[in-house]
Design a protein around this motif. Sequence first.
Motif, mmCIF file in Angstrom:
data_model
loop_
_atom_site.group_PDB
_atom_site.id
_atom_site.type_symbol
_atom_site.label_atom_id
_atom_site.label_comp_id
_atom_site.label_asym_id
_atom_site.label_seq_id
_atom_site.Cartn_x
_atom_site.Cartn_y
_atom_site.Cartn_z
ATOM 1 N N ARG A 10 0.603 13.408 -25.611
ATOM 2 C CA ARG A 10 -0.716 14.501 -25.097
ATOM 3 C C ARG A 10 -1.154 15.001 -26.604
ATOM 4 O O ARG A 10 -0.630 15.444 -27.686
ATOM 5 N N ASP A 12 -4.652 17.405 -28.328
ATOM 6 C CA ASP A 12 -5.818 18.434 -27.874
ATOM 7 C C ASP A 12 -6.994 18.052 -28.848
ATOM 8 O O ASP A 12 -6.953 17.620 -29.772
ATOM 9 N N ARG A 24 -7.519 18.247 -23.022
ATOM 10 C CA ARG A 24 -5.995 18.044 -23.273
ATOM 11 C C ARG A 24 -5.900 16.610 -22.776
ATOM 12 O O ARG A 24 -6.309 16.168 -21.550
ATOM 13 N N TYR A 25 -5.675 15.571 -23.728
ATOM 14 C CA TYR A 25 -5.549 14.013 -23.163
ATOM 15 C C TYR A 25 -4.336 13.226 -23.413
ATOM 16 O O TYR A 25 -3.523 13.712 -24.261
ATOM 17 N N ALA A 26 -4.098 12.338 -22.373
ATOM 18 C CA ALA A 26 -2.956 11.667 -22.625
ATOM 19 C C ALA A 26 -3.261 10.438 -23.372
ATOM 20 O O ALA A 26 -3.838 9.348 -22.765
ATOM 21 N N ARG A 42 -7.576 9.725 -17.581
ATOM 22 C CA ARG A 42 -6.436 10.155 -18.604
ATOM 23 C C ARG A 42 -6.717 11.602 -19.065
ATOM 24 O O ARG A 42 -5.693 12.196 -19.721
ATOM 25 N N VAL A 44 -6.024 15.101 -18.844
ATOM 26 C CA VAL A 44 -5.252 16.219 -18.302
ATOM 27 C C VAL A 44 -5.814 17.647 -18.147
ATOM 28 O O VAL A 44 -5.613 18.116 -16.882
#
Length: 83
Positions: A10, A12, A24-26, A42, A44
Amino acid sequence: KPRAKLPDRRVDVSCAGCGAELYRYAKGNGAGSRLVKVYADRVVRDMTNSSTRCPSCGAEFARETMIHGKRAFKIIQGKVKVR
């Protein structure tokens, strides 16, 4: 066929101009590499309400597009910081 499971890593994503948190990204490939595109499925946590502009300063940080048949945002380099 895309993976059903989101990547474990993850990151930011924040605005480079004002520092406001955007996503907030996977992230699929390493956190050390540049962020070029953000797949909508994706994300989050989304603080932009699915917009391509910073909610704080109003600067455009991405362009909405379709990549491999999925909704995505192409990041404008230099407009975001990734941690």
